[in-house]
Design an enzyme around this catalytic site. Structure first.
Site, PDB file in Angstrom:
ATOM      1  N   ARG A   1      -2.847 -10.600  -1.588  1.00 47.42           N
ATOM      2  CA  ARG A   1      -1.438 -11.030  -1.568  1.00 47.42           C
ATOM      3  C   ARG A   1      -1.037 -11.410  -0.155  1.00 47.42           C
ATOM      4  NH1 ARG A   1       0.437  -6.363  -5.739  1.00 47.42           N
ATOM      5  NH2 ARG A   1      -0.085  -7.611  -7.569  1.00 47.42           N
TER       6      ARG A   1
ATOM      7  N   SER B   1       3.300  -6.607  -7.785  1.00 46.00           N
ATOM      8  CA  SER B   1       2.929  -5.212  -8.007  1.00 46.00           C
ATOM      9  C   SER B   1       3.477  -4.631  -9.308  1.00 46.00           C
ATOM     10  CB  SER B   1       3.445  -4.415  -6.815  1.00 46.00           C
ATOM     11  OG  SER B   1       4.085  -3.241  -7.215  1.00 46.00           O
TER      12      SER B   1
ATOM     13  N   ASP C   1      -4.812   6.787  -1.940  1.00 43.18           N
ATOM     14  CA  ASP C   1      -5.341   5.679  -1.139  1.00 43.18           C
ATOM     15  C   ASP C   1      -4.259   4.827  -0.465  1.00 43.18           C
ATOM     16  OD1 ASP C   1      -4.314   4.634  -3.468  1.00 43.18           O
ATOM     17  OD2 ASP C   1      -6.092   3.510  -4.054  1.00 43.18           O
ATOM     18  N   HIS C   2      -3.035   4.894  -0.942  1.00 46.58           N
ATOM     19  CA  HIS C   2      -1.984   4.029  -0.385  1.00 46.58           C
ATOM     20  C   HIS C   2      -1.295   4.668   0.822  1.00 46.58           C
ATOM     21  CE1 HIS C   2      -2.482   1.625  -3.964  1.00 46.58           C
ATOM     22  NE2 HIS C   2      -1.498   0.821  -3.636  1.00 46.58           N
TER      23      HIS C   2
ATOM     24  N   ASP D   1      -1.048   0.462 -11.215  1.00 44.99           N
ATOM     25  CA  ASP D   1      -1.287  -0.452 -10.106  1.00 44.99           C
ATOM     26  C   ASP D   1      -1.713  -1.784 -10.702  1.00 44.99           C
ATOM     27  OD1 ASP D   1      -1.890  -0.263  -6.908  1.00 44.99           O
ATOM     28  OD2 ASP D   1      -3.022  -1.823  -7.936  1.00 44.99           O
TER      29      ASP D   1
ATOM     30  N   ARG E   1       4.842  -1.657  -9.326  1.00 47.26           N
ATOM     31  CA  ARG E   1       5.728  -0.544  -8.922  1.00 47.26           C
ATOM     32  C   ARG E   1       6.991  -0.485  -9.774  1.00 47.26           C
ATOM     33  NH1 ARG E   1       6.395  -3.565  -3.163  1.00 47.26           N
ATOM     34  NH2 ARG E   1       4.159  -3.375  -3.387  1.00 47.26           N
TER      35      ARG E   1
HETATM   36  C1  MIC Z   1       0.316  -3.543  -4.214  1.00 51.58           C
HETATM   37  O1  MIC Z   1      -0.758  -4.085  -3.988  1.00 51.58           O
HETATM   38  O2  MIC Z   1       1.406  -4.132  -4.105  1.00 51.58           O
HETATM   39  C2  MIC Z   1       0.337  -2.115  -4.678  1.00 51.58           C
HETATM   40  C3  MIC Z   1       0.939  -1.309  -3.591  1.00 51.58           C
HETATM   41  O3  MIC Z   1      -0.978  -1.647  -4.879  1.00 51.58           O
HETATM   42  C4  MIC Z   1       1.131  -2.053  -5.974  1.00 51.58           C
HETATM   43  C5  MIC Z   1       1.501  -0.723  -6.429  1.00 51.58           C
HETATM   44  C6  MIC Z   1       2.618  -0.122  -5.672  1.00 51.58           C
HETATM   45  O4  MIC Z   1       3.613  -0.777  -5.412  1.00 51.58           O
HETATM   46  O5  MIC Z   1       2.500   1.055  -5.375  1.00 51.58           O
HETATM   47  C7  MIC Z   1       0.534  -2.802  -7.170  1.00 51.58           C
HETATM   48  O6  MIC Z   1      -0.133  -3.785  -6.959  1.00 51.58           O
HETATM   49  O7  MIC Z   1       0.829  -2.463  -8.320  1.00 51.58           O
HETATM   50 FE1  SF4 Z   2      -4.252  -1.153  -2.395  1.00 53.48          FE
HETATM   51 FE2  SF4 Z   2      -2.696  -2.805  -3.812  1.00 53.48          FE
HETATM   52 FE3  SF4 Z   2      -3.879  -3.615  -1.576  1.00 53.48          FE
HETATM   53 FE4  SF4 Z   2      -5.336  -3.153  -3.684  1.00 53.48          FE
HETATM   54  S1  SF4 Z   2      -3.761  -4.712  -3.486  1.00 53.48           S
HETATM   55  S2  SF4 Z   2      -5.798  -2.509  -1.608  1.00 53.48           S
HETATM   56  S3  SF4 Z   2      -4.298  -1.426  -4.610  1.00 53.48           S
HETATM   57  S4  SF4 Z   2      -2.304  -2.060  -1.752  1.00 53.48           S
END
Ligand code: MIC
Ligand code: SF4
Length: 645
Positions: A379, A536, A64-65, A119, A538
């Site tokens: 965010r 995140s 999905d990313h 995630d 990550r």
């Molecule tokens: C995000 O919202 O920052 C992400 C991308 O979903 C991350 C995960 C990632 O960095 O791949 C998260 O929230 O953990």
């Molecule tokens: Fe995707 Fe992270 Fe955004 Fe949720 S917050 S939609 S998991 S990138």
């Protein structure tokens, strides 16, 4: 003494430790999820553990990313993950099927079960009464292998909801209000439970909006009871057999209680650049806007989209505004198409985007220079949108849609729209044809793993050294996010399985010379403020610094998942015993830590000498009893290997 909902689930899954706040506990994990941006690394780590099949009740991999596919990298990663799923007994949700948290809520979440996901928004499933937590990829890999997930036993915070939301006010406004009250670090060390009579008036997708953004509070997770509303949702998803009722005991004790009267809430917005910078929409006033984006794992349910469609029906998006909409799942998109609401959205001039994270992670739709963008996301960190000087406001779907028409920030209560007929369906459109189930073990054995050229080995760490001497290579302030440490976005995200390439972008939002400085110095210590590493999950925000030679991070405090990722990677997290010592360190001061192994073994304070100024500072290892052994071994992989030898 009675138990809270979370305590009950922890108790029934406890495999190690005592449930006293602050203690290390190990929990059995029933389900795991990964998404592709963290999944590739998690599966490389899983492979390194040498286990032939996942040992969880259900493990699901979502794509999905990274769905923009501007080069071969993403598609190669998708194939890699798909082949991993076939080989190791994992469900594979194909690209286009939807955002991991939305699909998991619809198709897999079960009240009373435990879930960890690579995630940070995994707590979305708390909306259906799951104990769901975000974790680093390596922790998810260990859980897939049947290992326990270790956390510090959290304290309990209750949010008591009274009354009922008024029309035009939304679940998003509830969580923005909680963020206003508690701030982005107010949830650290807590599980947040929602209770009170107000809960009954909230549907599962609304509850999930609230638990989703609990991630922005720094909470371990958030959870709702499982009640008739949960049953109705599961039944409508054809999964009534998964229902179990769950509530806290009447005499359950909470460490903190806050109360919110839903009937007093107004539409709110989180102003740039932090989810807790919350003001009333009416107070901010009618600022002119350039872009509106509706979607993300926070606000992309059918319920949200139907409200949006109702506002847009018969109208046209303001000429100065670009409106993008990404439904959370194919189920949502299908149902919007079937009931005609999609047509209302299209007619109004919305740009329909894929059922994926998309712009939420900077995968397209970057706003214009200095653009003001309203988003229903979770965010609004500086630069995350892809435009460095853009101003991002986080709002509800109703506020977003109303503003898209008006061209200015608009309180949806000023519109004459009646939402009372929008209800969740008795039966959702169920079609799991884009979720590949696991292969039987005999077939799985013969599957070849497909590896593209973008998949590079991940960095390995050594045992913890007894003396660490390194320069203060970078000094940063409070609330540094993992988006600062390891940015995402369309240009960088495709390289999540290529640590050497990612290293060129590490911390460049704070200091463009950081990668170069690390390469020259060959080693370094990072100095941070409060809540270092929020955001995140990550693990790249730890693996890339490891690759660049970072040995330790000394901060005033750490965010939970990032601290765990540092430890898993073998980077030592330390906190200042006297926070004012932070002010006494300047970038490039030469720092030395001695007797490190002994102090870590005893969990005792360490003295750090500043060879440049002659000062010394007392530091505390930010480690629990179990984490100290991982640290001594030089990270979780080394530790796991040493235990299985
Ligand atoms: C995000 O919202 O920052 C992400 C991308 O979903 C991350 C995960 C990632 O960095 O791949 C998260 O929230 O953990
Ligand atoms: Fe995707 Fe992270 Fe955004 Fe949720 S917050 S939609 S998991 S990138």
């Amino acid at each position: 003494m009675g138990l809270t909902i979370a305590q009950k689930i922890i108790k029934s899954h406890l495999v190690d430790g005592e449930m006293t706040p602050g203690n290390d506990i190990g929990i059995k994990i029933d389900q795991t999820l990964t998404q592709d941006a963290t999944g590739t690394m998690a599966y490389l780590e899983f492979e390194a553990m040498g286990i032939d099949r996942v040992k969880t009740e259900k493990s699901v991999a979502y794509i999905d990313h990274n769905t923009l596919q501007t080069g071969f990298e993403n598609a190669d990663d998708h194939r890699f993950i798909q082949s991993i799923c076939k080989k190791y007994g994992i469900y594979y949700s194909r690209p286009g099927n939807g955002i991991c948290h939305q699909v998991h809520l619809e198709r897999f979440g079960i009240p009373g079960k435990t879930l960890i996901g690579s995630d940070s928004h995994t707590p979305t499933a708390g909306g259906i009464g799951m104990l769901a937590m975000g974790a680093g990829g390596l922790d998810v890999a260990v859980a897939m292998g049947g290992g326990a997930y270790y956390i510090t036993m959290p304290k309990m915070l209750k949010v008591n909801l009274k009354g009922r939301l008024r029309p035009g006010v939304s679940a998003k406004d509830i969580i923005l209000e909680v963020l206003r009250i508690l701030s982005v670090k107010g949830g650290v060390g807590y599980i947040i439970e929602y209770g009170g009579e107000g809960v009954k008036s909230l549907s599962v997708p609304e509850r999930a909006t609230i638990t989703n953004m609990g991630a922005e509070l720094g909470a371990t997770t958030s959870i709702f009871p499982s009640d008739e509303v949960t049953f109705e949702f599961l039944k409508a998803q054809g999964r009534e057999q998964d229902y179990v009722p769950l509530s806290s005991d009447p005499d359950a004790e909470y460490d903190k209680v806050i109360e919110i009267d839903l009937s007093e809430l107004e539409p709110l917005a989180a102003m740039p650049h932090s989810p807790d910078n919350v003001k009333r929409v009416s107070e901010i006033g009618q600022i002119k806007i350039d872009q509106v984006l509706i979607g993300s794992c926070t606000n992309s349910s059918l319920f949200d989209m139907l409200k949006v469609a109702k506002i847009l029906k018969g109208k046209t998006v303001h000429p100065d505004v670009s409106l993008g909409i990404s439904p959370g799942s194919r189920q949502v998109l299908n149902m919007l198409a079937e009931c005609g609401a999609l047509s209302d959205i299209i007619s109004a001039g919305a740009r329909i985007l894929e059922c994926a994270c998309g712009p939420c992670i900077g995968m397209g739709q970057a706003p214009n220079s200095k653009g003001i963008s309203l988003r229903t996301f979770n965010r609004n960190f500086e630069g995350r949108s892809g435009t460095a000087d853009a101003q991002i406001y986080l709002v509800s779907p109703e506020t977003a849609a109303a503003s898209a028409i008006a061209g200015v920030l608009t309180d949806p209560r000023t519109l004459d729209v009646d939402f009372s007929d929008i209800k969740l369906p008795e039966k959702f459109f169920i079609n799991d044809n884009m979720i590949d189930p696991p292969l039987p073990p005999e077939e799985a054995k013969n599957v070849e793993i497909i590896r593209g050229p973008n998949i590079k080995p991940f960095p390995k760490s050594d045992e913890l050294a007894d003396t660490i001497e390194a320069p203060a290579i970078l000094k940063v302030g409070d609330n540094i996010t993992t988006d600062h440490i390891m940015p995402a976005g369309a240009k960088i995200l495709p390289y999540r399985s290529n640590i050497p390439y990612l290293a060129n972008f590490c911390f460049t939002r704070c200091d463009e010379n950081f990668p170069e400085n690390c390469r020259k110095a060959g080693k370094g210590i990072i100095i941070g403020g409060e809540n270092y590493g929020q955001g995140s999950s990550r693990e790249h925000a730890a693996l890339v610094p490891l690759y660049l030679g970072i040995k330790a991070v000394v901060a005033k405090s750490f965010a939970r998942i990032h601290a765990a990722n540092l430890i898993n990677a073998g980077i030592l997290p330390l906190t200042f015993v006297n926070p004012e010592d932070y002010d006494k360190i300047t970038q490039w001061d030469n720092l030395v830590l001695t007797n490190v192994r002994e102090s870590v073994s005893n969990l005792s304070n360490i003295t750090m000498k500043n060879l440049t100024t002659g000062d010394s500072y007392i530091l505390k290892p930010a480690l629990t009893r179990r984490a100290k052994d991982i640290m001594l071994a030089g990270g979780l992989l080394n530790y796991t290997k040493s235990k299985t030898k």
